[in-house]
Scaffold this motif. Structure first.
Motif, PDB file in Angstrom:
ATOM      1  N   LEU A  56       0.824  -1.205   0.000  1.00  0.00           N
ATOM      2  CA  LEU A  56       0.000   0.000   0.000  1.00  0.00           C
ATOM      3  C   LEU A  56       0.859   1.256   0.000  1.00  0.00           C
ATOM      4  O   LEU A  56       0.477   2.281  -0.580  1.00  0.00           O
ATOM      5  CB  LEU A  56      -0.936  -0.007   1.207  1.00  0.00           C
ATOM      6  N   ALA A  57       2.011   1.201   0.640  1.00  0.00           N
ATOM      7  CA  ALA A  57       2.928   2.342   0.582  1.00  0.00           C
ATOM      8  C   ALA A  57       3.434   2.552  -0.844  1.00  0.00           C
ATOM      9  O   ALA A  57       3.564   3.694  -1.320  1.00  0.00           O
ATOM     10  CB  ALA A  57       4.093   2.137   1.540  1.00  0.00           C
ATOM     11  N   SER A  58       3.693   1.464  -1.554  1.00  0.00           N
ATOM     12  CA  SER A  58       4.114   1.561  -2.945  1.00  0.00           C
ATOM     13  C   SER A  58       3.008   2.124  -3.820  1.00  0.00           C
ATOM     14  O   SER A  58       3.258   2.914  -4.743  1.00  0.00           O
ATOM     15  CB  SER A  58       4.547   0.180  -3.446  1.00  0.00           C
ATOM     16  N   VAL A  59       1.769   1.748  -3.520  1.00  0.00           N
ATOM     17  CA  VAL A  59       0.625   2.311  -4.253  1.00  0.00           C
ATOM     18  C   VAL A  59       0.534   3.809  -4.028  1.00  0.00           C
ATOM     19  O   VAL A  59       0.318   4.592  -4.967  1.00  0.00           O
ATOM     20  CB  VAL A  59      -0.676   1.606  -3.825  1.00  0.00           C
ATOM     21  N   SER A  60       0.707   4.242  -2.793  1.00  0.00           N
ATOM     22  CA  SER A  60       0.623   5.672  -2.472  1.00  0.00           C
ATOM     23  C   SER A  60       1.680   6.474  -3.228  1.00  0.00           C
ATOM     24  O   SER A  60       1.424   7.598  -3.683  1.00  0.00           O
ATOM     25  CB  SER A  60       0.772   5.885  -0.965  1.00  0.00           C
ATOM     26  N   ARG A  61       2.875   5.920  -3.354  1.00  0.00           N
ATOM     27  CA  ARG A  61       3.939   6.632  -4.051  1.00  0.00           C
ATOM     28  C   ARG A  61       3.711   6.705  -5.555  1.00  0.00           C
ATOM     29  O   ARG A  61       4.191   7.624  -6.217  1.00  0.00           O
ATOM     30  CB  ARG A  61       5.285   5.951  -3.767  1.00  0.00           C
ATOM     31  N   SER A  62       2.958   5.759  -6.100  1.00  0.00           N
ATOM     32  CA  SER A  62       2.790   5.708  -7.551  1.00  0.00           C
ATOM     33  C   SER A  62       1.618   6.545  -8.056  1.00  0.00           C
ATOM     34  O   SER A  62       1.506   6.757  -9.262  1.00  0.00           O
ATOM     35  CB  SER A  62       2.602   4.259  -7.999  1.00  0.00           C
ATOM     36  N   VAL A  63       0.747   7.010  -7.157  1.00  0.00           N
ATOM     37  CA  VAL A  63      -0.446   7.754  -7.583  1.00  0.00           C
ATOM     38  C   VAL A  63      -0.182   9.242  -7.440  1.00  0.00           C
ATOM     39  O   VAL A  63       0.031   9.735  -6.327  1.00  0.00           O
ATOM     40  CB  VAL A  63      -1.676   7.342  -6.747  1.00  0.00           C
ATOM     41  N   PRO A  64      -0.208  10.016  -8.530  1.00  0.00           N
ATOM     42  CA  PRO A  64       0.119  11.448  -8.443  1.00  0.00           C
ATOM     43  C   PRO A  64      -1.043  12.334  -8.010  1.00  0.00           C
ATOM     44  O   PRO A  64      -0.819  13.459  -7.557  1.00  0.00           O
ATOM     45  CB  PRO A  64       0.539  11.781  -9.879  1.00  0.00           C
ATOM     46  N   ASP A  65      -2.276  11.883  -8.135  1.00  0.00           N
ATOM     47  CA  ASP A  65      -3.432  12.753  -7.874  1.00  0.00           C
ATOM     48  C   ASP A  65      -4.270  12.234  -6.709  1.00  0.00           C
ATOM     49  O   ASP A  65      -5.487  12.126  -6.794  1.00  0.00           O
ATOM     50  CB  ASP A  65      -4.294  12.889  -9.122  1.00  0.00           C
ATOM     51  N   TRP A  66      -3.611  11.903  -5.604  1.00  0.00           N
ATOM     52  CA  TRP A  66      -4.309  11.352  -4.439  1.00  0.00           C
ATOM     53  C   TRP A  66      -5.192  12.422  -3.798  1.00  0.00           C
ATOM     54  O   TRP A  66      -4.760  13.540  -3.560  1.00  0.00           O
ATOM     55  CB  TRP A  66      -3.285  10.838  -3.438  1.00  0.00           C
ATOM     56  N   SER A  67      -6.456  12.051  -3.477  1.00  0.00           N
ATOM     57  CA  SER A  67      -7.411  12.922  -2.769  1.00  0.00           C
ATOM     58  C   SER A  67      -7.606  14.258  -3.483  1.00  0.00           C
ATOM     59  O   SER A  67      -7.734  15.302  -2.847  1.00  0.00           O
ATOM     60  CB  SER A  67      -6.957  13.154  -1.321  1.00  0.00           C
TER      61      SER A  67
END
Length: 302
Positions: free
Chosen positions: A169-180
């Motif tokens: 999940l940390a890797s997912v967070s780093r890969s998404v540029p437009d979070w929230s």
């Protein structure tokens, strides 16, 4: 000294007490299960301790989606003759056909594709929904294709394949540029349809679209891309966390544009809804459901 007339008789000579006519009173103690309470509690209302417990419960869910008929056949008792195996089997008889070998249709798991909304309006549900994605990817034998979208589309299939859920999940967070951020569902679906659909929707895939329907993009584009997506997959299921509220009504333009092209409109707001989703995936029929693939004005798309 005490008088002999007042002496108490020995225990074996005492008379039994008179039977009471009143029935015995049974006291029932009400009990509750914290686990059962968590099953029905909304994800957005959970404390940190409850969230951690639900994460463990999500990891224990069993996923077994419906299967499809594969092109290849397997040895069996079907009515299709297997000539190659028949010849090999009868070599011991000098080539004379005495035993017939047959084949029968085989089954194969349907691919599962998840498109999850991680915009600002979904922030209360994002963390547990990511654990749902990870548990789904780890719980199925076949590969699960996962995409996150807000204002743009990001593929996170590789990030969710790690063994450690927190690292994944940390890797997912780093890969998404437009979070929230904002939400443009139509543009994100267009990017998926034109770049990824032929690659990941083959074999009668089941598509899970997770979103609350709040959209800042073009509703006409959303309707046309939803129609294209539904034509490309075996089953299109929209999972909406707001649908768990008894007062919810699908009134937003995004939901109204998308609903005519959705096969199932289901809630995903607590653990019980995830368990219901697991059962529904098992019961998906082999044949595609009847669909009305005709675009209508957004004012009529209810």
């Amino acid at each position: 000294p005490p008088l002999r007339g007042n002496r108490e008789p020995p225990p074996e000579e005492r008379e039994p007490p008179p039977e009471s006519s009143q029935p015995p009173v049974l006291q029932a103690t009400l009990t509750w299960s914290a686990r059962e309470v968590l099953r029905h509690k909304d994800f957005s209302e959970m404390t940190a301790e409850e969230t951690a417990e639900v994460q463990r419960m999500i990891a224990s869910l069993v996923w077994n989606p419906a299967q499809r008929r594969a092109r290849r056949r397997k040895p069996g008792t079907g009515g299709i003759a297997d000539l190659r195996r028949t010849l090999r089997r009868n070599l011991r008889y000098g080539g004379e056909i005495l035993e017939w070998a047959h084949r029968e249709p085989s089954s194969k798991a349907r691919p599962v594709v998840v498109l999850a909304d991680i915009s600002g309006s979904m922030e209360r549900y994002t963390r547990l929904l990511l654990f749902f994605l990870y548990g789904l990817a780890q719980g199925l034998d076949q590969r699960v294709e996962a995409f996150l979208f807000g204002t743009r589309l990001t593929r996170v299939t590789r990030e969710l394949s790690g063994r450690d859920p927190r690292e994944a999940l940390a890797s997912v967070s780093r890969s998404v540029p437009d979070w929230s951020g904002g939400t443009r569902i139509g543009e994100s679906l267009k990017a998926f349809n034109f770049r990824w659909s032929r690659r990941v929707l083959s074999g009668g895939a089941i598509v899970l679209l997770v979103s609350d329907g709040w959209d800042r993009g073009d509703s006409e584009l959303l309707a046309s891309e939803m129609a294209r997506l539904q034509r490309s997959c075996h089953r299109l299921i929209w999972l909406n966390p707001l649908l768990g509220s008894p007062d919810y009504e699908p009134l937003t333009r995004g939901i109204r544009a998308a609903l005519p092209f959705v096969d199932d409109f289901l809630p995903i707001h607590n653990l019980a809804s995830l368990e219901d989703l697991s059962r529904r995936l098992e019961e998906i029929p082999r044949r595609r459901s009847a669909r009305r693939q005709q675009l209508r004005p957004i004012s009529q798309a209810v």
